[in-house]
Design an enzyme around this catalytic site. Sequence first.
Site, short mmCIF file in Angstrom:
data_model
loop_
_atom_site.label_atom_id
_atom_site.label_comp_id
_atom_site.label_asym_id
_atom_site.label_seq_id
_atom_site.Cartn_x
_atom_site.Cartn_y
_atom_site.Cartn_z
N ASP A 291 33.11 8.26 -37.97
CA ASP A 291 32.72 8.59 -36.60
C ASP A 291 33.16 10.00 -36.22
O ASP A 291 34.32 10.38 -36.40
CB ASP A 291 33.34 7.59 -35.61
N ASP B 158 36.47 10.38 -42.96
CA ASP B 158 36.31 9.56 -41.78
C ASP B 158 34.81 9.49 -41.50
O ASP B 158 34.04 10.30 -42.03
CB ASP B 158 37.08 10.20 -40.62
#
Length: 221
Positions: A47, A45
């Site tokens: 963020d 991922d």
Amino acid sequence: MLHAVSSSWFVVVIRRACRFYSIDKMVNSNKIINIWKAADAVTFDVDSTVTREEGIDELANFCGKGEQIRELTKQAMQGDMTFQQSLLMRLQIINPSLTQVKEFLDIHEIKLTNGIKELVSDLQTRGKDVYLISGGFHCLILPVARKLNIKPENIYANKLKFYFTGEFAGFDENQPTSRSGGKAEVIQHLKETRGYKTIVHIGDGSTDLEASPPADAFIGM
């Protein structure tokens, strides 16, 4: 024997993985280490995992809509609404123009998570393919990928749409990362099209947890 890695981030990842598996799935620490060593690819991922910020929140701040967006981002991360619902609501509030996005990218300083650059470099040195799979936006993630020497084609993320006038026109709802369960779709696609046997996914939200399976291990930040 594990290769020596200078990054303390790598040690944190393994410790968290060992703790997660030994408690929740009754798998000993050697098992998760073996999964990590055997991985053909590692997917991240972006963020609050690869970076120390939420890209859409930063764009909202730039556009003067930060306070309105933060609570929706929190609800999306906690799974209080579908990801696609949250994404649509946030973008309707921000309503960014193409000019604003370009200006934001020109001035924004990316805040990488401590040690992530060394970790990604080490994985690449050891022949592991590294991907960024995000519910954020491709145009905001591309500069992150460049800093980490990750190929643009290894980014799976949402895409903003604009009218020819530069006004905001929405986002591409056909992208799997625009909906809940989309990261799992991407990882399954990678296994089917690239022939990966073992993939480890690392992230911090409910959409990341959904990615395992098909990811062979999930490490929560």
